[in-house]
Design an enzyme around this catalytic site. Structure first.
Site, short mmCIF file in Angstrom:
data_model
loop_
_atom_site.label_atom_id
_atom_site.label_comp_id
_atom_site.label_asym_id
_atom_site.label_seq_id
_atom_site.Cartn_x
_atom_site.Cartn_y
_atom_site.Cartn_z
N GLU A 1 44.00 35.10 39.21
CA GLU A 1 43.75 36.49 39.59
C GLU A 1 42.84 37.06 38.52
OE1 GLU A 1 43.19 39.96 40.10
OE2 GLU A 1 45.10 40.33 39.11
N CYS B 1 42.00 45.67 36.77
CA CYS B 1 41.10 44.81 37.55
C CYS B 1 40.71 45.46 38.87
CB CYS B 1 41.74 43.45 37.80
SG CYS B 1 43.31 43.51 38.69
#
Length: 483
Positions: A250, A284
């Protein structure tokens, strides 16, 4: 300062000494040393993998209800120890209080979700063309899972892998980021130990790149779950690929918030401010590109700049603020360089734009074009760059121009139109009339492109992510083959 046992011990299934050096825990808001933490070595990784290998079989065969009970106790302890966890999240990571509270609640929800996993169906039965054969296809534990976690949401982004990996019968070795080794590592070792995780099943090894590389390369670690930068994730993926090792990556994002001409601009600006400035933009899923229809860009920019100008920046431990410090000086300088380079290329600062040590003002940039760093790079700071478009096709092209593909948001009065655009975006998550920073523990989460390997965390996706599968066929009596 109070001395804690994690200052001179590692958690290798239990608290043990190590030959690794101690590392200073530095408050990013002040530069003050607030503790010391024991760090690991490559030899400690080797020790941990041997201990985990010995412990894994008995953990995997523990009845599902007992695993679930341990995870529920961990959830309860997270709530009981909220003051301690939040203190370290604020001091060590520069989080503001509400962000720490939210992260703690989200981690609690992750533990409760993981507690439900062991009771789920573990396989399927398939028909056979062979008379009398029964075909079972089932999930089984991987063995030992290595989790390498980041510093921005250090508790949640570690435990969203640790909890389900444990629930599915794996042992786990966690390497927290050096900037969050206390709240993202040591404190969770204390929680899981107190919850009753058996000795040898869970390990925490703080350290830098040497420890992470040793964990990735160890043949007894069957999977790596990594959350962090794309550059590091690419190297981890390369190593895991050569070793035929499962990995979940991720990675970074350069997420677009699209504002169509029929959008509610007040709601869009509110979503934009939250998505761009929450936790200093160190997320993110940050709304790092604001793709706005030319006809409403002026009003949108004014509304967003007004919101940015009201945000207070400061030390969240000493005062009530909206934005705390960036995690360190290197990151603060990087954000400053992206803003200054983009301004030199023609962007304009509408609000903010100034750095003071590790603090950076909530910043709005206009006149941003695709050639500028503020458009092309993941900023990871409190900056909202605005880029204009004239048609839906152009908006779609601008969003898809990024090699990243994590999240996007679309604001429009027509949800049908927004969904039509969403269908053409190469991103893992799209939020209509909302912002980009969304996470629900029961919904699979993940990105495309340089944002990850299409692995997914959350809800039913965890059943497949943290297991491998096995086909077992059964014949009651042996049969005679032609030879």
């Amino acid at each position: 300062m109070t001395t804690h046992r994690w200052e001179n011990h590692l958690y290798l299934g239990k608290w043990q000494t190590s030959d690794g050096p101690q590392s200073a825990v530095i408050a990013p808001a002040t530069g003050e040393v607030i503790a010391q933490v024991q760090t690991a070595t490559a030899a400690d990784v080797e020790r941990a993998t041997h201990i985990a290998k010995d412990a894994q079989l008995s953990w995997a065969t523990l009845p599902f209800d007992q695993k679930a009970e341990i995870l529920r106790r961990a959830a309860g302890l997270i709530k009981e120890r909220a003051d301690d966890l939040n203190y370290w999240n604020i001091r060590e990571c520069g989080s503001i209080g509400p962000k720490s509270d939210w992260e703690l609640q989200a981690t609690y929800e992750q533990a409760q979700m993981a507690a439900a996993l062991p009771m789920q169906p573990c396989g399927q039965i398939f028909p056979s063309s062979m008379p009398g054969r029964r075909n079972y296809w089932k999930r089984i534990p991987i063995g030992t899972v290595g989790v390498i976690a980041p510093w921005n949401f250090p508790i949640l982004l570690a435990m969203r892998s640790v909890f389900p990996a444990l629930a599915m019968g794996n042992c786990v070795i966690l390497k927290p980021a050096p900037d969050s080794a206390v709240c993202g590592g040591a404190l969770m070792a204390e929680v899981l130990e107190a919850a009753g995780v058996p000795e040898g099943v869970f390990h925490v090894l703080p350290g830098g790149a040497e420890v992470g590389e040793a964990l990735v390369r160890n043949p007894d670690v069957g999977m790596i779950s990594f959350t962090g930068s794309t550059a590091v994730g690419e190297k981890i993926g390369e190593t895991c690929g050569r070793m035929l090792k499962k990995c979940a990556l991720e990675l970074g994002g350069n997420n677009a918030l699209v504002v169509l001409e029929d959008a509610d601009l007040e709601a869009a600006a509110s979503s934009a401010a939250w998505g761009a400035f929450l936790h200093q933009g160190q997320i993110c899923m940050q709304a790092g590109r604001h793709v706005v229809h030319r006809s409403v860009a002026g009003k949108y920019m004014e509304k967003l700049a007004e919101r940015a100008s009201h945000l207070v920046t400061g030390d969240p431990w000493k005062q009530q603020v909206h934005l705390g410090p960036l995690i360190n000086e290197t990151q603060a300088r990087r954000v400053e360089d992206i803003v200054n380079s983009s301004v030199a290329m023609g962007a304009k600062v509408v609000a903010g734009g100034e750095r003071n040590g590790n603090f950076f003002e909530a910043t709005v940039l206009s006149n941003v074009t695709p050639e500028m760093p503020a458009f092309g790079e993941e900023i990871f700071g409190p900056v909202a760059p605005i880029t204009l478009f004239d048609s839906d096709e152009e908006a779609i092209a601008l969003v898809n121009a990024s090699a990243y593909g994590l999240a996007a948001a679309i604001h429009s009065a027509s949800t049908e139109r927004a969904q039509s655009i969403a269908d053409r975006l190469r991103v893992g998550m799209v939020h209509i009339n909302d912002q980009t920073v969304n996470n629900e523990f029961q919904v699979p989460f993940g990105g495309m492109g340089r944002s990850g390997t299409s692995g997914r965390f959350g809800g039913p996706a965890n059943l497949d992510e943290f297991t491998t599968t096995q086909w077992v066929s059964v014949m009651e009596h042996g049969i005679q083959y032609p030879f």
